[in-house]
Structures are given as C-alpha cells and as structure tokens.
Design an enzyme around this catalytic site. Sequence first.
Site, mmCIF file in Angstrom:
data_model
loop_
_atom_site.group_PDB
_atom_site.id
_atom_site.type_symbol
_atom_site.label_atom_id
_atom_site.label_comp_id
_atom_site.label_asym_id
_atom_site.label_seq_id
_atom_site.Cartn_x
_atom_site.Cartn_y
_atom_site.Cartn_z
ATOM 1 N N ASP A 123 -60.557 1.006 9.284
ATOM 2 C CA ASP A 123 -60.241 0.551 9.951
ATOM 3 C C ASP A 123 -59.690 -0.582 10.729
ATOM 4 O O ASP A 123 -60.268 -1.946 10.350
ATOM 5 C CB ASP A 123 -61.640 0.863 11.203
ATOM 6 C CG ASP A 123 -60.756 0.768 12.598
ATOM 7 O OD1 ASP A 123 -60.624 0.565 13.225
ATOM 8 O OD2 ASP A 123 -61.951 1.664 13.343
ATOM 9 N N HIS A 170 -58.537 3.950 12.424
ATOM 10 C CA HIS A 170 -59.859 3.619 13.871
ATOM 11 C C HIS A 170 -59.167 5.423 15.102
ATOM 12 O O HIS A 170 -58.080 5.734 15.213
ATOM 13 C CB HIS A 170 -58.614 2.644 14.504
ATOM 14 C CG HIS A 170 -59.680 2.544 16.463
ATOM 15 N ND1 HIS A 170 -60.728 1.879 15.979
ATOM 16 C CD2 HIS A 170 -59.494 2.777 17.188
ATOM 17 C CE1 HIS A 170 -61.598 1.473 17.496
ATOM 18 N NE2 HIS A 170 -60.627 2.230 17.601
ATOM 19 N N SER A 194 -64.753 4.686 20.223
ATOM 20 C CA SER A 194 -63.933 3.112 19.994
ATOM 21 C C SER A 194 -65.185 2.407 21.772
ATOM 22 O O SER A 194 -66.716 2.374 21.096
ATOM 23 C CB SER A 194 -63.263 3.613 19.990
ATOM 24 O OG SER A 194 -62.606 2.215 20.261
#
Length: 424
Positions: free
Chosen positions: A347, A378, A212
């Site tokens: 996501d 995610h 991320s």
Amino acid sequence: MNTHESEVYTVAPEMPAMFDGMKLAAVATVLYVIVRCLNLKSPTAPPDLTYQDTTLSHFLLKSCPILTKEYIPPLLWGKSGHLQTALYGKLGRVSSPHPFGLRKYLPMQDGATATFDLFEPLADNQSGEDVTMVICPGIGNHSEKHYIRTFVDHSQKQGYRCAVLNHLGALPNIELTSPRMFTYGCTWEFAAMVGFIKKTYPQTKLIVVGFSLGGNIVCKFLGENRTNQERVLCCVSVCQGYSALRAQETFLQWDQCRRFYNFLMADNMKKIILSHRGVLFGVGSTKMVDADLSRLYTATSLMQIDDNIMRKFHGHNSLKEYYEKESCVHYIHNINVPLLLVNSGDDPLVHNSLLTIPRTLAEKKENVVFALTLHGGHLGFFEGAVLFPQPLTWMDKVIVGYANAICQWEKQKPPCLSQADMIL
C-alpha cells in the site's frame, strides 16, 4: 541467341559489434525496469495472519478459508501496489453494478444534515437472522463510488442489508446545512446512522465495515463508548493507517511516491472544501473567521489543509492535538467484538511502520485478527488471470466471508461461552 543476365547484389555493411551490444543492453534495461516496476518476480502467498490461539480464531479461519489461501492478483500488473491503487482511484471497480437504495437525511444538533443510503437484502442471510452492514467509505467518498457499489451489491446478494454513510460534504449534489464537513475522525454522522438503523430495525444485528479513513472512524466509534458495541457482531477495517500523527511524517516522504499521493489527495480535498465555501466561510461560520483561503489555494499537502481548515471544525488548538484526538489508535483497544484488520504490504499510502499498531493489538487481544497481504495496493485487491481484473475483488470476498463466519459462530456457539472458554 544466348542472353546473359547478371544479378547485382547489394551487401549491407556490417554494423559494429558494439552497436549490437548497445541494442541488447537497451532491451535488457527496459525489461529490467518493467520487471522491477511491475514487481513481476514477487511471489504470491496467503495473507500473513496475526491472531491468538483461541476457539473463535480457529473457527473463523476454518469457516472463512479465503483468509488462509493465496491471494493471486492479475499477473502482468497486479503485483504493483501503485497500479492497483491507480486502478482503484481512477475506475474504482470494473463493470460496477448499480444497486438500488433509498437516501436518508438525518438532522444533527449543530444544524448539519447527515445522509446515508439504505439498500435492502436481495436474498435470505444464511444465518436466518436480520443482519445489517453499516459501512463507512474512504476519504471524501460516498455510496455512489464504484468500489462501494460493488461491495454493496455483493453483500445484498449474500442476504445483508447495507447502510452506507455519505461523508458530510462529499456528495456533489447535496448542499451543506451548517459550516462543518467531515473530518479524519469525527464519528457523529456514523453514530447517527447506526442509531437510526438500530431504532428502525430493532431485531437487526450489525456488521461494522470501514474503508481507509472510514476504518479509522468505525474503530474510533466502537472504542469511544461500550454502548456503541451493543448489537454489533463484528467489525472489519480495510487499509487504514491507525494513527494520523505517526502517518504525518511518512506522508512527506518520497519513497513509494507517498508525497505525490499526498498532493493528489490534498487537491481533491481542496475541491470539496471550495465547492462549499459559501457555507463554510460565510457570515455564520464563527470557527472559520481566522481561516486563510489563500493558504488553502496554495496547499500541496493534507497536513496544510488540516492545519488551516479541518482542525478548526472541532476547535482543536493545533494539528498535533487534532491528529491525536481523531486517531483510532487511542480507542481501538477498547473494542471487544471480533475485529478483522486488513492491510496490504505494498500500500503506497500506509507506511509499513504503521502496521506495528494492528500487529501488536492482535498479539494482545483475543478478538483481533490482523491480515497483511503481499499485494493489493490501497483498496485495490483486484483478482484476475493475466491482464483483465474480475469485477469482484479479494477485499469484497474476504469481508463478506468473514461476516458469514461470524454469523455462523453466533448461531452455533453455546449461549454462555466466555472468553476464557474460547482459549484452547
């Protein structure tokens, strides 16, 4: 004497046919909502891969077959990006292990103290080489998060040393030593950790991994300076958004509940900032003299926090300037080592419009493979048969599988093989 018994029957009145129709309609509606919300009709498929036709890419896909096989999430809920994301956010992982590591403290030039956790390998690496995973977690995360612990344990068992950065200010029991904390694209702490590993283990090769926000940081770090790519075998980035400026507008939209996720992440950031308010906003904090704490308390989005607080740590004059200079999209094209970019099509945090960045990069650069899964949410990527997920995720397996393939490639390739030679 004959006795006569009479039986009494009670006949229930028949319900109108319209009532039965309403019940059926209600049941059908509930089932429809369940099927739609859980995305049960969505098929499973291998990741959609974008890459150039080179000797290296063919070797990697052959040696890392998980990239070309179906990713099969848990049947009942795994096709919902929201549930995958929620399970990652709430639990991190199932039955998370507890790898043993040593915490290292690195003093920075501005008075800050970077920390990272070091985990030694639990087996020999299949390549016979000394290889270290240098890992950058997601926003506000650190080595104690369950998804990090699961990945580290899996990597250790495959023969990798792991160094995990603890984002500045993220660990609840570690005080800040200067009025600065982690930001979206600051690479200083990650660079300090990598420098320590290179100096302490002069023979080791590096696998760079970012999750991320960490994906943005590691790609920016490698692209900032060519010397940062020395002794780096490859880089893997998972579920990053590539451009904060382009993501800014999408985070204010309600589709896929993105605005709600924005609120939750902003609330978490507020808690981290306020836990260090004595250091961040004290007498010695010259950069925060104009910070308005009342605006921080009332902030409902990451953008409001970034504009009021985060951009000022590095003296950016505006939110636009902060997002422009801290996004890896302006540096990622400078990366020449093998690069695997992984995203999920469902996501809820990364809008599909942002995925043109990695796809275009993979179409132009020979060293890049872009893998886009249908499901995974995610940083979820849970696997399982029906209901219960497995402890190890598809994400954990694909990163280690790709790293193993790269180590094998480095061991087998001819010493003077050029990029031109790798093109079929």
